[in-house]
Design a protein around this motif. Structure first.
Motif, PDB file in Angstrom:
ATOM      1  N   ALA A  89      40.485  36.991  36.140  1.00 47.77           N
ATOM      2  CA  ALA A  89      39.826  35.875  36.822  1.00 47.77           C
ATOM      3  C   ALA A  89      39.072  36.369  38.050  1.00 47.77           C
ATOM      4  CB  ALA A  89      40.856  34.825  37.221  1.00 47.77           C
ATOM      5  N   GLY A  90      39.672  37.314  38.783  1.00 49.21           N
ATOM      6  CA  GLY A  90      38.986  37.884  39.940  1.00 49.21           C
ATOM      7  C   GLY A  90      37.718  38.606  39.535  1.00 49.21           C
ATOM      8  N   ILE A  91      37.783  39.354  38.443  1.00 47.09           N
ATOM      9  CA  ILE A  91      36.611  40.080  37.941  1.00 47.09           C
ATOM     10  C   ILE A  91      35.524  39.106  37.504  1.00 47.09           C
ATOM     11  CG2 ILE A  91      35.788  41.504  36.023  1.00 47.09           C
ATOM     12  CD1 ILE A  91      38.446  43.035  36.209  1.00 47.09           C
ATOM     13  N   THR A  92      35.897  38.099  36.727  1.00 44.71           N
ATOM     14  CA  THR A  92      34.908  37.151  36.203  1.00 44.71           C
ATOM     15  C   THR A  92      34.237  36.368  37.319  1.00 44.71           C
ATOM     16  OG1 THR A  92      36.192  36.918  34.167  1.00 44.71           O
ATOM     17  CG2 THR A  92      34.547  35.221  34.619  1.00 44.71           C
ATOM     18  N   ALA A  93      35.035  35.779  38.210  1.00 41.95           N
ATOM     19  CA  ALA A  93      34.467  34.979  39.299  1.00 41.95           C
ATOM     20  C   ALA A  93      33.668  35.846  40.260  1.00 41.95           C
ATOM     21  CB  ALA A  93      35.586  34.251  40.045  1.00 41.95           C
ATOM     22  N   GLY A  94      34.194  37.032  40.589  1.00 35.96           N
ATOM     23  CA  GLY A  94      33.552  37.885  41.587  1.00 35.96           C
ATOM     24  C   GLY A  94      32.239  38.472  41.119  1.00 35.96           C
ATOM     25  N   TRP A  95      32.240  39.085  39.925  1.00 33.85           N
ATOM     26  CA  TRP A  95      31.006  39.727  39.467  1.00 33.85           C
ATOM     27  C   TRP A  95      29.960  38.700  39.035  1.00 33.85           C
ATOM     28  CZ3 TRP A  95      29.768  44.137  41.124  1.00 33.85           C
ATOM     29  CH2 TRP A  95      30.702  45.148  41.317  1.00 33.85           C
ATOM     30  N   MET A  96      30.397  37.553  38.556  1.00 36.72           N
ATOM     31  CA  MET A  96      29.417  36.513  38.230  1.00 36.72           C
ATOM     32  C   MET A  96      28.729  36.023  39.502  1.00 36.72           C
ATOM     33  SD  MET A  96      29.855  33.268  35.726  1.00 36.72           S
ATOM     34  CE  MET A  96      28.387  32.500  35.030  1.00 36.72           C
ATOM     35  N   SER A  99      16.292  33.330  55.197  1.00 30.46           N
ATOM     36  CA  SER A  99      17.699  33.145  55.529  1.00 30.46           C
ATOM     37  C   SER A  99      18.567  33.334  54.290  1.00 30.46           C
ATOM     38  CB  SER A  99      17.916  31.739  56.103  1.00 30.46           C
ATOM     39  OG  SER A  99      19.291  31.443  56.233  1.00 30.46           O
ATOM     40  N   ALA A 100      18.148  32.748  53.174  1.00 32.25           N
ATOM     41  CA  ALA A 100      18.918  32.870  51.935  1.00 32.25           C
ATOM     42  C   ALA A 100      18.944  34.315  51.452  1.00 32.25           C
ATOM     43  CB  ALA A 100      18.317  31.965  50.865  1.00 32.25           C
ATOM     44  N   MET A 101      17.821  35.025  51.581  1.00 34.69           N
ATOM     45  CA  MET A 101      17.791  36.447  51.224  1.00 34.69           C
ATOM     46  C   MET A 101      18.818  37.227  52.023  1.00 34.69           C
ATOM     47  SD  MET A 101      13.882  37.776  50.828  1.00 34.69           S
ATOM     48  CE  MET A 101      14.500  39.451  50.637  1.00 34.69           C
ATOM     49  N   ASN A 102      18.778  37.034  53.327  1.00 31.90           N
ATOM     50  CA  ASN A 102      19.697  37.732  54.229  1.00 31.90           C
ATOM     51  C   ASN A 102      21.150  37.439  53.872  1.00 31.90           C
ATOM     52  OD1 ASN A 102      20.295  39.332  56.563  1.00 31.90           O
ATOM     53  ND2 ASN A 102      20.586  37.468  57.758  1.00 31.90           N
ATOM     54  N   ALA A 103      21.460  36.154  53.690  1.00 30.00           N
ATOM     55  CA  ALA A 103      22.834  35.751  53.391  1.00 30.00           C
ATOM     56  C   ALA A 103      23.273  36.233  52.011  1.00 30.00           C
ATOM     57  CB  ALA A 103      22.957  34.229  53.475  1.00 30.00           C
ATOM     58  N   ASN A 104      22.361  36.225  51.042  1.00 34.02           N
ATOM     59  CA  ASN A 104      22.729  36.650  49.694  1.00 34.02           C
ATOM     60  C   ASN A 104      22.995  38.146  49.616  1.00 34.02           C
ATOM     61  OD1 ASN A 104      22.539  34.047  48.807  1.00 34.02           O
ATOM     62  ND2 ASN A 104      20.656  34.319  47.657  1.00 34.02           N
ATOM     63  N   ILE A 105      22.192  38.943  50.329  1.00 31.62           N
ATOM     64  CA  ILE A 105      22.447  40.387  50.365  1.00 31.62           C
ATOM     65  C   ILE A 105      23.800  40.650  51.018  1.00 31.62           C
ATOM     66  CG2 ILE A 105      21.725  42.591  51.382  1.00 31.62           C
ATOM     67  CD1 ILE A 105      18.819  41.646  51.047  1.00 31.62           C
ATOM     68  N   TYR A 106      24.059  39.953  52.113  1.00 26.35           N
ATOM     69  CA  TYR A 106      25.347  40.111  52.786  1.00 26.35           C
ATOM     70  C   TYR A 106      26.497  39.712  51.863  1.00 26.35           C
ATOM     71  CZ  TYR A 106      29.329  39.110  55.744  1.00 26.35           C
ATOM     72  OH  TYR A 106      30.600  39.081  56.259  1.00 26.35           O
ATOM     73  N   GLY A 107      26.414  38.500  51.293  1.00 31.73           N
ATOM     74  CA  GLY A 107      27.495  38.006  50.451  1.00 31.73           C
ATOM     75  C   GLY A 107      27.718  38.889  49.233  1.00 31.73           C
ATOM     76  N   ALA A 108      26.629  39.353  48.594  1.00 33.11           N
ATOM     77  CA  ALA A 108      26.749  40.207  47.416  1.00 33.11           C
ATOM     78  C   ALA A 108      27.410  41.526  47.764  1.00 33.11           C
ATOM     79  CB  ALA A 108      25.372  40.452  46.801  1.00 33.11           C
ATOM     80  N   SER A 109      27.019  42.123  48.876  1.00 34.02           N
ATOM     81  CA  SER A 109      27.586  43.416  49.262  1.00 34.02           C
ATOM     82  C   SER A 109      29.074  43.295  49.571  1.00 34.02           C
ATOM     83  CB  SER A 109      26.835  43.997  50.461  1.00 34.02           C
ATOM     84  OG  SER A 109      27.010  43.194  51.623  1.00 34.02           O
ATOM     85  N   ARG A 110      29.474  42.223  50.249  1.00 36.92           N
ATOM     86  CA  ARG A 110      30.902  42.049  50.570  1.00 36.92           C
ATOM     87  C   ARG A 110      31.715  41.722  49.328  1.00 36.92           C
ATOM     88  NH1 ARG A 110      27.834  43.838  54.511  1.00 36.92           N
ATOM     89  NH2 ARG A 110      28.888  43.847  56.540  1.00 36.92           N
ATOM     90  N   MET A 111      31.141  40.966  48.413  1.00 36.17           N
ATOM     91  CA  MET A 111      31.858  40.681  47.177  1.00 36.17           C
ATOM     92  C   MET A 111      32.037  41.963  46.373  1.00 36.17           C
ATOM     93  SD  MET A 111      33.458  38.484  45.375  1.00 36.17           S
ATOM     94  CE  MET A 111      32.978  36.877  46.040  1.00 36.17           C
ATOM     95  N   ALA A 112      30.975  42.775  46.279  1.00 42.45           N
ATOM     96  CA  ALA A 112      31.077  44.042  45.554  1.00 42.45           C
ATOM     97  C   ALA A 112      32.085  44.968  46.222  1.00 42.45           C
ATOM     98  CB  ALA A 112      29.705  44.710  45.481  1.00 42.45           C
ATOM     99  N   TYR A 113      32.045  45.040  47.550  1.00 35.67           N
ATOM    100  CA  TYR A 113      33.002  45.877  48.296  1.00 35.67           C
ATOM    101  C   TYR A 113      34.435  45.442  48.014  1.00 35.67           C
ATOM    102  CZ  TYR A 113      35.987  46.893  52.333  1.00 35.67           C
ATOM    103  OH  TYR A 113      37.050  47.248  53.132  1.00 35.67           O
TER     104      TYR A 113
END
Length: 476
Positions: free
Chosen positions: A109-116, A317-331
Protein backbone atom coordinates in the motif's frame (compact mmCIF):
# COMPACT_ATOMS: atom_id res chain seq x y z
CA UNK A 1 2.20 -4.62 14.59
CA UNK A 2 4.56 -2.32 16.45
CA UNK A 3 3.09 0.22 18.83
CA UNK A 4 2.67 3.70 17.48
CA UNK A 5 4.87 6.33 19.06
CA UNK A 6 6.15 9.77 18.31
CA UNK A 7 9.12 9.84 15.94
CA UNK A 8 12.38 9.85 17.85
CA UNK A 9 14.13 13.19 17.85
CA UNK A 10 17.27 11.64 16.39
CA UNK A 11 15.56 9.80 13.55
CA UNK A 12 14.44 10.75 10.10
CA UNK A 13 11.12 12.51 9.52
CA UNK A 14 9.61 9.08 8.89
CA UNK A 15 10.34 7.99 12.42
CA UNK A 16 13.13 5.63 11.41
CA UNK A 17 16.82 5.70 12.15
CA UNK A 18 18.86 7.55 9.53
CA UNK A 19 20.54 5.27 7.05
CA UNK A 20 24.25 4.94 7.56
CA UNK A 21 27.04 5.12 5.05
CA UNK A 22 26.97 6.48 1.52
CA UNK A 23 23.26 5.92 1.02
CA UNK A 24 22.48 8.92 3.14
CA UNK A 25 25.82 10.54 3.75
CA UNK A 26 25.01 10.31 7.45
CA UNK A 27 22.76 13.35 7.16
CA UNK A 28 19.08 13.95 7.75
CA UNK A 29 16.54 16.29 6.25
CA UNK A 30 16.72 19.76 7.73
CA UNK A 31 13.98 21.48 9.72
CA UNK A 32 14.05 24.88 8.06
CA UNK A 33 10.31 25.48 7.63
CA UNK A 34 8.45 27.75 10.06
CA UNK A 35 4.81 27.98 11.08
CA UNK A 36 4.20 30.87 8.68
CA UNK A 37 5.52 28.75 5.80
CA UNK A 38 3.22 25.85 6.59
CA UNK A 39 0.19 28.09 7.09
CA UNK A 40 0.62 29.68 3.67
CA UNK A 41 1.46 26.35 2.01
CA UNK A 42 -1.78 24.93 3.44
CA UNK A 43 -3.75 27.89 2.11
CA UNK A 44 -2.00 28.35 -1.21
CA UNK A 45 -1.50 24.68 -2.02
CA UNK A 46 -5.08 24.23 -3.21
CA UNK A 47 -5.39 27.60 -4.96
CA UNK A 48 -4.15 26.82 -8.44
CA UNK A 49 -4.80 27.37 -12.11
CA UNK A 50 -7.59 24.81 -11.90
CA UNK A 51 -9.60 27.30 -9.86
CA UNK A 52 -8.69 30.45 -11.80
CA UNK A 53 -9.18 28.99 -15.28
CA UNK A 54 -10.32 25.35 -15.23
CA UNK A 55 -13.44 26.02 -13.16
CA UNK A 56 -15.00 27.74 -16.18
CA UNK A 57 -15.83 24.38 -17.78
CA UNK A 58 -17.59 23.30 -14.59
CA UNK A 59 -19.66 26.49 -14.57
CA UNK A 60 -20.63 26.00 -18.22
CA UNK A 61 -21.81 22.46 -17.43
CA UNK A 62 -23.52 22.94 -14.06
CA UNK A 63 -24.67 26.56 -14.30
CA UNK A 64 -25.39 28.21 -10.93
CA UNK A 65 -25.38 24.73 -9.36
CA UNK A 66 -21.58 24.93 -9.50
CA UNK A 67 -21.96 26.47 -6.03
CA UNK A 68 -23.46 23.21 -4.83
CA UNK A 69 -20.78 21.19 -6.65
CA UNK A 70 -17.96 23.13 -4.99
CA UNK A 71 -19.70 22.95 -1.63
CA UNK A 72 -20.00 19.16 -1.83
CA UNK A 73 -16.45 18.62 -3.03
CA UNK A 74 -15.25 21.22 -0.51
CA UNK A 75 -16.80 19.24 2.33
CA UNK A 76 -15.00 16.13 1.10
CA UNK A 77 -11.69 17.99 0.86
CA UNK A 78 -12.10 19.35 4.39
CA UNK A 79 -12.66 15.83 5.69
CA UNK A 80 -9.61 14.51 3.82
CA UNK A 81 -7.49 17.37 5.10
CA UNK A 82 -8.67 16.77 8.66
CA UNK A 83 -7.77 13.09 8.39
CA UNK A 84 -4.34 13.96 7.04
CA UNK A 85 -3.89 16.51 9.81
CA UNK A 86 -4.74 13.93 12.48
CA UNK A 87 -2.24 11.41 11.13
CA UNK A 88 0.53 13.91 10.40
CA UNK A 89 0.26 15.63 13.79
CA UNK A 90 0.49 12.25 15.51
CA UNK A 91 3.24 10.85 13.32
CA UNK A 92 4.97 13.43 11.06
CA UNK A 93 6.68 11.88 8.04
CA UNK A 94 8.18 13.23 4.84
CA UNK A 95 6.31 10.43 3.06
CA UNK A 96 3.03 11.43 4.76
CA UNK A 97 0.19 9.08 3.79
CA UNK A 98 2.57 6.63 2.07
CA UNK A 99 4.36 5.99 5.36
CA UNK A 100 1.06 5.60 7.20
CA UNK A 101 -0.29 3.24 4.49
CA UNK A 102 2.78 1.03 4.79
CA UNK A 103 2.50 0.82 8.57
CA UNK A 104 -1.25 0.34 8.75
CA UNK A 105 -2.01 -1.76 5.65
CA UNK A 106 1.28 -3.15 4.36
CA UNK A 107 4.34 -2.27 2.24
CA UNK A 108 2.38 -2.81 -0.99
CA UNK A 109 0.00 0.00 0.00
CA UNK A 110 2.88 2.36 0.77
CA UNK A 111 4.47 1.60 -2.60
CA UNK A 112 1.23 2.01 -4.55
CA UNK A 113 0.10 5.23 -2.87
CA UNK A 114 3.59 6.76 -2.75
CA UNK A 115 4.81 6.09 -6.28
CA UNK A 116 1.44 6.90 -7.81
CA UNK A 117 1.50 10.25 -6.04
CA UNK A 118 5.08 10.79 -7.22
CA UNK A 119 4.11 10.18 -10.86
CA UNK A 120 1.17 12.56 -10.46
CA UNK A 121 3.36 15.35 -9.06
CA UNK A 122 6.05 14.95 -11.71
CA UNK A 123 3.50 15.02 -14.53
CA UNK A 124 1.96 18.06 -12.87
CA UNK A 125 5.34 19.80 -13.10
CA UNK A 126 5.37 19.17 -16.85
CA UNK A 127 1.82 20.42 -17.39
CA UNK A 128 2.38 23.53 -15.28
CA UNK A 129 5.71 24.38 -16.91
CA UNK A 130 4.14 24.04 -20.36
CA UNK A 131 1.20 26.28 -19.45
CA UNK A 132 3.48 28.88 -17.82
CA UNK A 133 5.70 28.92 -20.89
CA UNK A 134 2.72 29.65 -23.14
CA UNK A 135 1.65 32.59 -20.96
CA UNK A 136 5.09 34.23 -21.04
CA UNK A 137 5.42 33.50 -24.76
CA UNK A 138 2.21 35.50 -25.24
CA UNK A 139 3.91 38.49 -23.59
CA UNK A 140 7.29 37.97 -25.29
CA UNK A 141 6.52 36.18 -28.58
CA UNK A 142 10.11 36.53 -29.76
CA UNK A 143 11.20 33.83 -27.32
CA UNK A 144 9.81 30.33 -27.87
CA UNK A 145 7.49 28.95 -25.21
CA UNK A 146 9.77 25.93 -24.91
CA UNK A 147 12.66 28.17 -23.92
CA UNK A 148 10.58 29.49 -21.03
CA UNK A 149 9.56 25.96 -20.09
CA UNK A 150 13.22 24.97 -19.88
CA UNK A 151 14.12 28.04 -17.85
CA UNK A 152 11.32 27.43 -15.35
CA UNK A 153 12.31 23.79 -14.98
CA UNK A 154 15.97 24.61 -14.39
CA UNK A 155 15.21 27.46 -11.97
CA UNK A 156 12.88 25.50 -9.71
CA UNK A 157 15.04 22.41 -9.85
CA UNK A 158 18.00 24.53 -8.73
CA UNK A 159 16.00 26.23 -5.96
CA UNK A 160 14.85 22.85 -4.62
CA UNK A 161 18.46 21.64 -4.55
CA UNK A 162 19.23 24.34 -1.98
CA UNK A 163 18.05 24.60 1.63
CA UNK A 164 14.39 23.80 2.28
CA UNK A 165 13.85 27.28 3.70
CA UNK A 166 14.20 28.60 0.12
CA UNK A 167 11.29 26.42 -0.97
CA UNK A 168 9.37 27.69 2.05
CA UNK A 169 10.05 31.33 1.19
CA UNK A 170 9.06 30.89 -2.46
CA UNK A 171 5.83 29.16 -1.49
CA UNK A 172 5.09 31.71 1.23
CA UNK A 173 5.15 34.61 -1.21
CA UNK A 174 3.52 32.70 -4.07
CA UNK A 175 0.70 31.67 -1.75
CA UNK A 176 0.43 35.21 -0.37
CA UNK A 177 -0.10 36.57 -3.89
CA UNK A 178 -2.77 33.95 -4.66
CA UNK A 179 -4.57 34.51 -1.39
CA UNK A 180 -4.44 38.30 -1.89
CA UNK A 181 -5.87 37.86 -5.40
CA UNK A 182 -8.76 35.74 -4.10
CA UNK A 183 -9.54 38.16 -1.27
CA UNK A 184 -9.44 41.13 -3.67
CA UNK A 185 -11.76 39.27 -6.02
CA UNK A 186 -14.20 38.54 -3.19
CA UNK A 187 -14.22 42.21 -2.16
CA UNK A 188 -14.72 43.50 -5.72
CA UNK A 189 -17.38 40.86 -6.39
CA UNK A 190 -19.22 41.84 -3.22
CA UNK A 191 -19.20 45.47 -4.35
CA UNK A 192 -20.50 44.36 -7.74
CA UNK A 193 -23.40 42.46 -6.17
CA UNK A 194 -24.20 45.54 -4.08
CA UNK A 195 -24.26 47.66 -7.23
CA UNK A 196 -21.29 49.81 -6.23
CA UNK A 197 -19.17 48.51 -9.12
CA UNK A 198 -20.16 47.49 -12.62
CA UNK A 199 -23.47 47.97 -14.42
CA UNK A 200 -25.62 47.59 -11.30
CA UNK A 201 -26.81 45.05 -8.74
CA UNK A 202 -27.68 41.81 -10.60
CA UNK A 203 -30.05 40.42 -8.00
CA UNK A 204 -30.89 36.77 -8.63
CA UNK A 205 -31.39 37.07 -12.38
CA UNK A 206 -28.27 35.02 -13.25
CA UNK A 207 -28.99 32.45 -10.55
CA UNK A 208 -32.57 31.60 -11.49
CA UNK A 209 -33.46 33.37 -14.74
CA UNK A 210 -31.59 31.30 -17.35
CA UNK A 211 -32.81 27.77 -16.96
CA UNK A 212 -32.98 27.83 -13.20
CA UNK A 213 -30.41 26.96 -10.56
CA UNK A 214 -29.84 23.49 -12.09
CA UNK A 215 -30.23 24.23 -15.82
CA UNK A 216 -28.61 21.05 -17.13
CA UNK A 217 -30.03 18.71 -14.53
CA UNK A 218 -28.14 16.11 -12.56
CA UNK A 219 -25.82 15.35 -15.49
CA UNK A 220 -24.56 18.94 -15.49
CA UNK A 221 -24.11 18.85 -11.72
CA UNK A 222 -22.04 15.66 -12.01
CA UNK A 223 -19.71 17.25 -14.56
CA UNK A 224 -19.37 20.31 -12.34
CA UNK A 225 -18.71 18.11 -9.32
CA UNK A 226 -15.91 16.25 -11.08
CA UNK A 227 -14.36 19.53 -12.26
CA UNK A 228 -14.50 20.97 -8.74
CA UNK A 229 -12.90 17.89 -7.13
CA UNK A 230 -9.83 18.10 -9.34
CA UNK A 231 -9.55 21.86 -8.73
CA UNK A 232 -8.93 21.13 -5.04
CA UNK A 233 -5.80 19.00 -5.59
CA UNK A 234 -2.64 19.97 -3.70
CA UNK A 235 -3.70 19.89 -0.07
CA UNK A 236 -1.32 17.02 0.75
CA UNK A 237 1.85 19.10 0.38
CA UNK A 238 1.50 20.70 3.79
CA UNK A 239 1.60 17.32 5.56
CA UNK A 240 4.74 16.37 3.61
CA UNK A 241 6.37 19.71 4.43
CA UNK A 242 5.43 19.50 8.11
CA UNK A 243 8.13 16.87 8.70
CA UNK A 244 10.78 19.50 7.87
CA UNK A 245 9.40 22.17 10.17
CA UNK A 246 10.83 23.17 13.54
CA UNK A 247 7.86 21.70 15.44
CA UNK A 248 6.05 19.19 13.16
CA UNK A 249 3.21 18.18 15.49
CA UNK A 250 2.25 21.70 16.49
CA UNK A 251 2.78 23.31 13.10
CA UNK A 252 0.77 20.86 11.02
CA UNK A 253 -2.07 20.97 13.54
CA UNK A 254 -2.24 24.77 13.35
CA UNK A 255 -1.95 24.81 9.55
CA UNK A 256 -4.80 22.33 9.11
CA UNK A 257 -7.10 24.09 11.58
CA UNK A 258 -6.69 27.51 9.96
CA UNK A 259 -6.77 26.33 6.35
CA UNK A 260 -9.93 24.26 6.28
CA UNK A 261 -12.55 26.98 6.66
CA UNK A 262 -10.59 29.55 4.65
CA UNK A 263 -10.39 27.19 1.69
CA UNK A 264 -14.17 26.79 1.79
CA UNK A 265 -14.68 30.55 1.75
CA UNK A 266 -12.23 31.10 -1.11
CA UNK A 267 -13.64 28.39 -3.38
CA UNK A 268 -17.35 28.39 -2.63
CA UNK A 269 -17.48 32.15 -2.13
CA UNK A 270 -15.75 32.96 -5.40
CA UNK A 271 -17.94 30.53 -7.38
CA UNK A 272 -21.06 32.10 -5.85
CA UNK A 273 -19.87 35.55 -6.92
CA UNK A 274 -19.12 34.42 -10.46
CA UNK A 275 -22.52 32.87 -11.21
CA UNK A 276 -24.34 35.75 -9.49
CA UNK A 277 -22.54 38.49 -11.43
CA UNK A 278 -22.33 36.99 -14.93
CA UNK A 279 -24.39 34.55 -16.97
CA UNK A 280 -23.19 30.96 -16.81
CA UNK A 281 -23.92 30.84 -20.54
CA UNK A 282 -21.37 33.56 -21.33
CA UNK A 283 -18.76 31.87 -23.60
CA UNK A 284 -16.05 34.05 -22.02
CA UNK A 285 -16.44 32.08 -18.78
CA UNK A 286 -14.76 29.15 -20.53
CA UNK A 287 -12.56 30.92 -23.07
CA UNK A 288 -11.17 33.65 -20.79
CA UNK A 289 -11.84 32.08 -17.41
CA UNK A 290 -14.51 33.03 -14.85
CA UNK A 291 -12.34 35.49 -12.92
CA UNK A 292 -11.34 37.50 -15.99
CA UNK A 293 -14.97 37.53 -17.13
CA UNK A 294 -16.19 38.91 -13.80
CA UNK A 295 -13.45 41.54 -13.52
CA UNK A 296 -14.13 42.69 -17.09
CA UNK A 297 -17.86 42.83 -16.29
CA UNK A 298 -17.09 45.06 -13.30
CA UNK A 299 -14.97 47.37 -15.44
CA UNK A 300 -11.62 46.56 -13.84
CA UNK A 301 -8.88 47.86 -16.19
CA UNK A 302 -6.54 45.26 -17.74
CA UNK A 303 -8.47 42.42 -16.08
CA UNK A 304 -7.10 39.83 -18.48
CA UNK A 305 -3.49 40.81 -17.89
CA UNK A 306 -3.96 40.92 -14.12
CA UNK A 307 -5.39 37.41 -14.05
CA UNK A 308 -2.71 36.13 -16.40
CA UNK A 309 -0.12 37.28 -13.87
CA UNK A 310 -2.03 35.57 -11.06
CA UNK A 311 -2.40 32.36 -13.09
CA UNK A 312 1.33 32.44 -13.89
CA UNK A 313 2.10 32.77 -10.18
CA UNK A 314 -0.26 29.87 -9.46
CA UNK A 315 1.46 27.70 -12.07
CA UNK A 316 4.97 28.53 -10.82
CA UNK A 317 3.86 27.92 -7.25
CA UNK A 318 2.47 24.51 -8.22
CA UNK A 319 5.72 23.66 -10.05
CA UNK A 320 7.76 24.55 -6.99
CA UNK A 321 5.50 22.62 -4.62
CA UNK A 322 5.26 19.58 -6.89
CA UNK A 323 9.03 19.27 -7.28
CA UNK A 324 9.38 19.55 -3.51
CA UNK A 325 6.59 17.07 -2.77
CA UNK A 326 7.81 14.56 -5.38
CA UNK A 327 11.39 14.66 -4.12
CA UNK A 328 10.35 14.12 -0.48
CA UNK A 329 7.99 11.31 -1.41
CA UNK A 330 10.74 9.61 -3.42
CA UNK A 331 13.23 10.14 -0.58
CA UNK A 332 10.83 8.60 1.89
CA UNK A 333 10.08 5.62 -0.36
CA UNK A 334 13.71 4.76 -1.12
CA UNK A 335 14.65 5.29 2.52
CA UNK A 336 12.14 2.55 3.38
CA UNK A 337 13.62 0.18 0.79
CA UNK A 338 10.96 0.83 -1.83
CA UNK A 339 13.19 2.28 -4.54
CA UNK A 340 16.83 2.77 -5.63
CA UNK A 341 18.92 3.19 -2.46
CA UNK A 342 21.19 5.77 -4.10
CA UNK A 343 18.32 8.27 -4.08
CA UNK A 344 18.26 8.26 -0.26
CA UNK A 345 21.46 10.30 -0.07
CA UNK A 346 21.01 13.59 1.78
CA UNK A 347 23.48 16.47 1.54
CA UNK A 348 23.04 19.89 3.06
CA UNK A 349 19.78 18.67 4.59
CA UNK A 350 18.29 18.14 1.09
CA UNK A 351 17.69 14.83 -0.79
CA UNK A 352 19.33 16.21 -3.92
CA UNK A 353 19.36 13.00 -5.92
CA UNK A 354 15.63 12.58 -5.32
CA UNK A 355 15.12 16.20 -6.45
CA UNK A 356 17.10 15.57 -9.64
CA UNK A 357 15.25 12.32 -10.41
CA UNK A 358 11.88 14.03 -9.93
CA UNK A 359 12.90 16.92 -12.18
CA UNK A 360 14.25 14.55 -14.85
CA UNK A 361 10.97 12.63 -14.91
CA UNK A 362 9.09 15.92 -15.13
CA UNK A 363 11.33 17.11 -17.95
CA UNK A 364 10.77 13.79 -19.72
CA UNK A 365 7.03 14.44 -19.51
CA UNK A 366 7.65 17.91 -21.00
CA UNK A 367 9.43 16.29 -23.95
CA UNK A 368 6.53 13.86 -24.28
CA UNK A 369 4.17 16.84 -24.50
CA UNK A 370 6.27 18.23 -27.35
CA UNK A 371 6.96 15.07 -29.36
CA UNK A 372 4.16 12.63 -28.39
CA UNK A 373 1.27 14.86 -27.24
CA UNK A 374 -1.49 12.46 -28.32
CA UNK A 375 0.04 9.23 -27.02
CA UNK A 376 2.61 9.17 -24.22
CA UNK A 377 1.74 12.56 -22.72
CA UNK A 378 -2.01 11.93 -22.92
CA UNK A 379 -1.59 8.59 -21.12
CA UNK A 380 0.56 10.17 -18.40
CA UNK A 381 -1.91 12.99 -17.81
CA UNK A 382 -4.84 10.56 -17.78
CA UNK A 383 -3.20 8.56 -15.00
CA UNK A 384 -2.71 11.67 -12.89
CA UNK A 385 -6.34 12.71 -13.20
CA UNK A 386 -7.46 9.80 -11.03
CA UNK A 387 -4.34 9.45 -8.89
CA UNK A 388 -5.53 11.98 -6.32
CA UNK A 389 -8.77 10.06 -5.78
CA UNK A 390 -6.85 6.81 -5.28
CA UNK A 391 -4.63 8.57 -2.74
CA UNK A 392 -7.68 9.96 -0.92
CA UNK A 393 -9.14 6.46 -0.74
CA UNK A 394 -5.93 5.20 0.86
CA UNK A 395 -6.03 8.10 3.32
CA UNK A 396 -9.55 7.16 4.45
CA UNK A 397 -8.68 3.49 4.98
CA UNK A 398 -5.43 4.27 6.75
CA UNK A 399 -7.00 6.84 9.07
CA UNK A 400 -9.65 4.34 10.15
CA UNK A 401 -6.98 1.83 11.16
CA UNK A 402 -4.47 4.29 12.59
CA UNK A 403 -6.99 6.16 14.73
CA UNK A 404 -8.19 3.01 16.45
CA UNK A 405 -4.64 1.91 17.16
CA UNK A 406 -3.63 5.32 18.50
CA UNK A 407 -6.65 5.38 20.80
CA UNK A 408 -5.49 2.06 22.28
CA UNK A 409 -1.75 2.62 22.40
CA UNK A 410 -0.91 6.34 22.37
CA UNK A 411 -3.99 8.58 22.79
CA UNK A 412 -1.78 11.51 23.81
CA UNK A 413 -0.62 11.79 20.18
CA UNK A 414 -4.13 12.67 18.98
CA UNK A 415 -3.68 16.43 19.17
CA UNK A 416 -5.82 16.83 16.03
CA UNK A 417 -8.89 14.61 15.79
CA UNK A 418 -11.06 13.73 12.83
CA UNK A 419 -14.59 15.05 13.29
CA UNK A 420 -17.36 12.52 13.90
CA UNK A 421 -15.04 9.51 13.80
CA UNK A 422 -15.61 6.93 12.40
CA UNK A 423 -18.83 7.99 10.69
CA UNK A 424 -17.47 10.92 8.71
CA UNK A 425 -14.47 8.86 7.63
CA UNK A 426 -16.87 6.31 6.16
CA UNK A 427 -18.84 9.13 4.53
CA UNK A 428 -15.65 10.47 2.93
CA UNK A 429 -14.68 7.01 1.74
CA UNK A 430 -18.10 6.47 0.19
CA UNK A 431 -17.91 9.90 -1.46
CA UNK A 432 -14.55 9.13 -3.09
CA UNK A 433 -15.85 5.77 -4.30
CA UNK A 434 -18.96 7.52 -5.61
CA UNK A 435 -16.88 10.03 -7.57
CA UNK A 436 -14.89 7.19 -9.14
CA UNK A 437 -18.17 5.55 -10.08
CA UNK A 438 -19.49 8.79 -11.60
CA UNK A 439 -16.38 8.99 -13.77
CA UNK A 440 -17.53 5.88 -15.61
CA UNK A 441 -20.50 7.81 -16.99
CA UNK A 442 -18.50 9.97 -19.43
CA UNK A 443 -16.04 8.84 -22.10
CA UNK A 444 -13.19 11.20 -21.25
CA UNK A 445 -13.30 10.26 -17.58
CA UNK A 446 -13.47 6.56 -18.42
CA UNK A 447 -10.18 6.91 -20.30
CA UNK A 448 -8.62 8.40 -17.18
CA UNK A 449 -9.92 5.49 -15.10
CA UNK A 450 -8.46 2.93 -17.51
CA UNK A 451 -5.05 4.63 -17.59
CA UNK A 452 -4.94 5.01 -13.81
CA UNK A 453 -6.13 1.43 -13.39
CA UNK A 454 -3.12 0.16 -15.33
CA UNK A 455 -0.74 2.18 -13.14
CA UNK A 456 -2.43 1.08 -9.90
CA UNK A 457 -2.34 -2.57 -11.01
CA UNK A 458 1.36 -2.42 -11.92
CA UNK A 459 2.34 -0.73 -8.66
CA UNK A 460 0.17 -3.04 -6.56
CA UNK A 461 1.64 -6.18 -8.15
CA UNK A 462 5.16 -4.83 -7.75
CA UNK A 463 4.43 -3.94 -4.12
CA UNK A 464 2.95 -7.34 -3.32
CA UNK A 465 5.91 -9.14 -4.93
CA UNK A 466 8.38 -7.06 -2.93
CA UNK A 467 6.39 -7.58 0.24
CA UNK A 468 6.48 -11.34 -0.34
CA UNK A 469 10.24 -11.32 -1.05
CA UNK A 470 10.95 -9.29 2.10
CA UNK A 471 8.80 -11.62 4.20
CA UNK A 472 10.59 -14.68 2.78
CA UNK A 473 14.00 -13.08 3.41
CA UNK A 474 13.05 -12.33 7.02
CA UNK A 475 12.30 -16.03 7.63
CA UNK A 476 15.68 -17.20 6.39
Amino acid sequence: MAPTSAPPATGTPDGTKPAAGPASGGQQLSHGLKQRHLSMIALGGVIGAGLFVGSGAGIAAAGPAIILAFALSGLLVMLIMRMLGEMSAARPASGSFSVHAEKEIGPWAGITAGWMYWVMLCCGVAAEATAAGKIVNGWIPGVSAWVWVGLFMVFFCASNLTAVKNFGEFEFWFAAIKVAAIITFLVLGGLGIAGVLGPGAPGTANLTGQGGFLPNGVDGLIIGLLASVFAYGGLETVTIAAAESDDPQKNVANAVRTAVWRIAIFYIGSMALVVTLVSWKDPAVVSDGPYVTVLSHLGVPAAGTIMQVVVLVALLSAMNANIYGASRMAYSLVGRGQGPKALAKVSGGVPRRAVLMSCLFGFGAVLAAKFWPETVFTWLMNTTGVAILVVWLFICVVQLRMRRRLEREAPELLTVKMWGFPYLTWVAMAAVAGILALMTTTEGNREQLYAAGVLVAVLTVAGLLKQRRDAAAALR
